[in-house]
Design a protein around this motif. Structure first.
Motif, PDB file in Angstrom:
ATOM      1  N   HIS A 180       0.851  -1.180   0.000  1.00 26.42           N
ATOM      2  CA  HIS A 180       0.000   0.000   0.000  1.00 26.42           C
ATOM      3  C   HIS A 180       0.889   1.234   0.000  1.00 26.42           C
ATOM      4  N   GLY A 181       0.262   2.375  -0.224  1.00 26.75           N
ATOM      5  CA  GLY A 181       0.975   3.637  -0.119  1.00 26.75           C
ATOM      6  C   GLY A 181       2.082   3.783  -1.131  1.00 26.75           C
ATOM      7  N   ALA A 182       3.034   4.626  -0.793  1.00 29.46           N
ATOM      8  CA  ALA A 182       4.081   4.990  -1.734  1.00 29.46           C
ATOM      9  C   ALA A 182       5.014   3.838  -2.051  1.00 29.46           C
ATOM     10  N   ALA A 183       5.128   2.876  -1.144  1.00 29.26           N
ATOM     11  CA  ALA A 183       6.098   1.806  -1.331  1.00 29.26           C
ATOM     12  C   ALA A 183       5.752   0.882  -2.481  1.00 29.26           C
ATOM     13  N   SER A 184       4.510   0.902  -2.947  1.00 25.35           N
ATOM     14  CA  SER A 184       4.114   0.000  -4.016  1.00 25.35           C
ATOM     15  C   SER A 184       4.064   0.697  -5.365  1.00 25.35           C
ATOM     16  N   SER A 185       4.769   1.818  -5.491  1.00 24.11           N
ATOM     17  CA  SER A 185       4.754   2.559  -6.743  1.00 24.11           C
ATOM     18  C   SER A 185       5.325   1.728  -7.879  1.00 24.11           C
ATOM     19  N   GLU A 186       4.779   1.937  -9.065  1.00 28.70           N
ATOM     20  CA  GLU A 186       5.296   1.265 -10.248  1.00 28.70           C
ATOM     21  C   GLU A 186       6.648   1.859 -10.623  1.00 28.70           C
ATOM     22  N   PRO A 187       7.593   1.038 -11.114  1.00 31.00           N
ATOM     23  CA  PRO A 187       8.889   1.568 -11.539  1.00 31.00           C
ATOM     24  C   PRO A 187       8.717   2.574 -12.681  1.00 31.00           C
ATOM     25  N   LEU A 188       9.437   3.682 -12.598  1.00 29.98           N
ATOM     26  CA  LEU A 188       9.416   4.683 -13.655  1.00 29.98           C
ATOM     27  C   LEU A 188      10.807   4.733 -14.265  1.00 29.98           C
ATOM     28  N   LYS A 189      10.978   4.152 -15.419  1.00 28.44           N
ATOM     29  CA  LYS A 189      12.288   4.028 -16.038  1.00 28.44           C
ATOM     30  C   LYS A 189      12.762   5.368 -16.610  1.00 28.44           C
ATOM     31  N   SER A 190      13.944   5.795 -16.211  1.00 31.05           N
ATOM     32  CA  SER A 190      14.519   7.028 -16.713  1.00 31.05           C
ATOM     33  C   SER A 190      15.326   6.746 -17.971  1.00 31.05           C
ATOM     34  N   ARG A 191      15.096   7.540 -19.011  1.00 31.04           N
ATOM     35  CA  ARG A 191      15.813   7.338 -20.274  1.00 31.04           C
ATOM     36  C   ARG A 191      16.931   8.347 -20.466  1.00 31.04           C
ATOM     37  N   LEU A 192      16.740   9.544 -19.968  1.00 29.32           N
ATOM     38  CA  LEU A 192      17.719  10.597 -20.184  1.00 29.32           C
ATOM     39  C   LEU A 192      18.159  11.174 -18.849  1.00 29.32           C
ATOM     40  N   ILE A 193      19.303  11.811 -18.859  1.00 32.01           N
ATOM     41  CA  ILE A 193      19.729  12.582 -17.697  1.00 32.01           C
ATOM     42  C   ILE A 193      19.610  14.051 -18.085  1.00 32.01           C
ATOM     43  N   GLU A 194      18.622  14.724 -17.509  1.00 30.52           N
ATOM     44  CA  GLU A 194      18.404  16.127 -17.827  1.00 30.52           C
ATOM     45  C   GLU A 194      18.499  16.949 -16.555  1.00 30.52           C
ATOM     46  N   PRO A 195      18.926  18.184 -16.644  1.00 35.63           N
ATOM     47  CA  PRO A 195      19.017  19.040 -15.449  1.00 35.63           C
ATOM     48  C   PRO A 195      17.651  19.234 -14.821  1.00 35.63           C
ATOM     49  N   GLN A 196      17.617  19.277 -13.503  1.00 31.90           N
ATOM     50  CA  GLN A 196      16.350  19.515 -12.816  1.00 31.90           C
ATOM     51  C   GLN A 196      15.928  20.971 -12.990  1.00 31.90           C
ATOM     52  N   PRO A 197      14.699  21.228 -13.444  1.00 31.58           N
ATOM     53  CA  PRO A 197      14.232  22.620 -13.549  1.00 31.58           C
ATOM     54  C   PRO A 197      14.155  23.258 -12.168  1.00 31.58           C
ATOM     55  N   ARG A 198      14.578  24.488 -12.071  1.00 31.06           N
ATOM     56  CA  ARG A 198      14.492  25.206 -10.802  1.00 31.06           C
ATOM     57  C   ARG A 198      13.133  25.904 -10.700  1.00 31.06           C
ATOM     58  N   GLY A 199      12.867  26.462  -9.542  1.00 31.37           N
ATOM     59  CA  GLY A 199      11.547  27.019  -9.267  1.00 31.37           C
ATOM     60  C   GLY A 199      11.330  28.402  -9.842  1.00 31.37           C
ATOM     61  N   ALA A 200      10.248  29.030  -9.410  1.00 30.49           N
ATOM     62  CA  ALA A 200       9.884  30.358  -9.891  1.00 30.49           C
ATOM     63  C   ALA A 200      10.962  31.374  -9.535  1.00 30.49           C
ATOM     64  N   LYS A 201      11.136  32.345 -10.410  1.00 27.49           N
ATOM     65  CA  LYS A 201      12.107  33.415 -10.167  1.00 27.49           C
ATOM     66  C   LYS A 201      11.448  34.487  -9.308  1.00 27.49           C
ATOM     67  N   ILE A 202      12.032  34.719  -8.145  1.00 27.23           N
ATOM     68  CA  ILE A 202      11.458  35.674  -7.202  1.00 27.23           C
ATOM     69  C   ILE A 202      12.171  37.015  -7.333  1.00 27.23           C
ATOM     70  N   HIS A 203      11.394  38.058  -7.549  1.00 35.58           N
ATOM     71  CA  HIS A 203      11.938  39.417  -7.669  1.00 35.58           C
ATOM     72  C   HIS A 203      11.250  40.313  -6.650  1.00 35.58           C
TER      73      HIS A 203
END
Length: 503
Positions: free
Chosen positions: A20-43
């Motif tokens: 149950h819960g998060a531990a039974s998540s289906e595998p999500l296969k990663s194909r590429l290594i891409e930079p993680q997008p950063r958050g909103a730009k705060i001004h």
């Protein structure tokens, strides 16, 4: 609660996983290594551009697809748990009624809690805002000569800018929740109230840990990364002079409070050092033990689709030889309680179910909102803190109502989002271009004669004008999609032609 280092490289050969819960998540296969997008730009106080940050997140297909699938998986698990409890809707009704009753009598319950907590040996403090909260905690730490404090996950301390404040005062803060620790090491805020690092791929975490604690940058195995973080952080935890927790539920009749975690990090923070400080928003109160089981049954099922959190810990008072302080924080909650349309947001128990179901949040990432509280619940909370800065957020919604349908305490979230749009319009917090376009549309739509006269012109324009004239900066709809082809005749024209004589 937390569940991080999810998904995409999970070893399917492990057979001892929970079902149950998060531990039974289906595998999500990663194909590429891409930079993680950063958050909103705060001004500064400039309005947050959630759309710009969301577009950057969507432009990273690995992250967008993982984030969407991961959170929808939690939503599906929530539904499975819901259907397994016959009285689910009755529990939601009861939870909503309990919260409404408590908030309607909040002054009495706060006084009751203070009286009973003090009798238990707890020192109770009152903070009117974030600055006062931080000052109170700093004073406690200074009196105990604390240089290092360990803390469990707490959205209230994020709201108060607690870590940043303490860093300037020379006090080191160590997050004990795995997801929060990942975000702390990467100098990011949590992107979700329950799963703080859910927007990260394991390769992102591997990069963060390699840079900050010296792990192998090429090893993205979840168990390896978790163990590396544990080995690096445990000595810091053991040498800390103070610990801090939040509180999921505060019981007025007993003067106690309850934390719910899946890692035991609240217990670690509360029991390792001799000094325990709990920072809690005043809206977290409920009458007492009789009401608590209602929320315990709803919380984890709504958040992660699991029957209960691994640790549901009751804190009654300081242990022998130690001290316990509770800081009750207002920070705009009393003002919100006085808002006729928006006070129900105070019923929120921070389960994140509205985020897990929201199509906008799932595809844009929590950090795109540029605020402590993201997703649907953030759209109705954030403007109460700063109307101008967060004026764009209520428009980051389709108003589909799914958030309201899954809320365990029945907050009318989508209706409040619509009300905030009206409120923003009434206070002049709509960008000039949108205001001009809406005013023009209002003139046309409010006049049947003008509306019908404009339709032939509109159809002709869509058919004959050059592409660049239709898809310009004013046509925000056309930035990501084609304008639908105009029909040859309107329903009104068809009706007059085919049915008008018979009417």
């Amino acid at each position: 609660m937390s569940d991080d280092l999810h998904g995409e490289l999970k070893d399917p050969s492990r057979t001892s996983q929970l079902t149950h819960g998060a531990a039974s998540s289906e595998p999500l296969k990663s194909r590429l290594i891409e930079p993680q997008p950063r958050g909103a730009k705060i001004h500064g106080n400039h309005p947050v551009d959630q759309s710009e940050a969301a577009n950057r997140f969507i432009a990273a297909p690995e992250h967008e697809a993982m984030h969407d699938a991961r959170l929808w998986d939690l939503r599906q698990k929530r539904d499975k748990e819901m259907h397994g409890i016959e009285e689910w809707e009755e529990l939601r009704d009861l939870a909503s009624q309990i919260k409404e009753h408590t908030l309607s009598n909040l002054d009495d319950y706060l006084e009751m809690f203070e009286k009973n907590a003090t009798a238990n040996g707890i020192k109770v403090h009152w903070a009117k805002d974030a600055a006062e909260h931080n000052a109170i905690v700093l004073d406690i730490l200074r009196k105990h000569d604390v240089q290092r404090l360990i803390k469990s996950k707490s959205m209230l301390t994020e709201e108060c800018g607690f870590r940043e404040f303490m860093a300037k005062e020379g006090v080191e803060i160590i997050e004990t929740d795995l997801g929060e620790r990942i975000q702390q090491l990467d100098d990011e805020a949590p992107s979700h109230v329950v799963v703080p690092a859910v927007h990260k791929l394991r390769t992102d975490v591997a990069g963060v840990f390699a840079r900050t604690i010296g792990s192998d940058p090429g090893n993205a195995d979840a168990h390896y990364l978790t163990e590396c973080q544990r080995e690096a952080t445990r000595p810091l935890i053991l040498s800390a002079q103070a610990g801090m927790t939040g509180g999921n539920f505060v019981l007025a009749e007993t003067g106690t409070f309850v934390t719910c975690t899946n890692e035991g990090n609240a217990d670690l923070s509360a029991n390792t050092p001799p000094l325990h400080i709990a920072s809690i928003g005043i809206e977290k109160l409920i009458p007492g033990l009789n009401e608590l089981p209602v929320f315990v049954r709803l919380l984890s099922r709504s958040a992660l689709g699991s029957p209960i959190t691994q640790y549901t810990s009751h804190f009654r008072g300081p242990r022998e030889g130690g001290e316990m302080h509770v800081v009750l924080v207002d920070n705009g909650r009393s003002e919100r309680l006085n808002m006729e349309k928006f006070w129900p947001g105070l019923k929120c128990i921070r389960c994140g179910a509205c985020m897990n179901t929201c199509p906008v949040f799932r595809r844009s990432g929590g950090l795109s909102y540029g605020a402590t509280y993201a997703g649907p619940i953030g759209l109705i909370i954030d403007p109460t803190y700063n109307l101008h800065k967060y004026r764009n957020l209520p428009y980051s919604s389709t108003l589909n109502g799914s958030c309201t349908n899954v809320c365990p305490v029945k907050i009318n979230i989508h209706e409040q989002i619509a009300d905030w749009r009206k409120n923003l319009a009434g206070q002049g917090e709509i960008p000039l271009v949108k205001k001009t376009m809406m005013k023009a549309a209002g003139e046309v739509l409010s006049s049947p004669h003008l509306y019908r006269a404009s339709l032939p012109l509109g159809r002709s324009a869509l058919r004959h004008l050059p592409h660049f004239m239709i898809y310009n900066k004013l046509n925000t709809w056309g930035r990501h999609r084609d304008v639908p082809e105009a029909p040859k005749q309107t329903f009104n024209e068809w009706y007059r032609k085919n049915r008008g004589k018979k009417a």
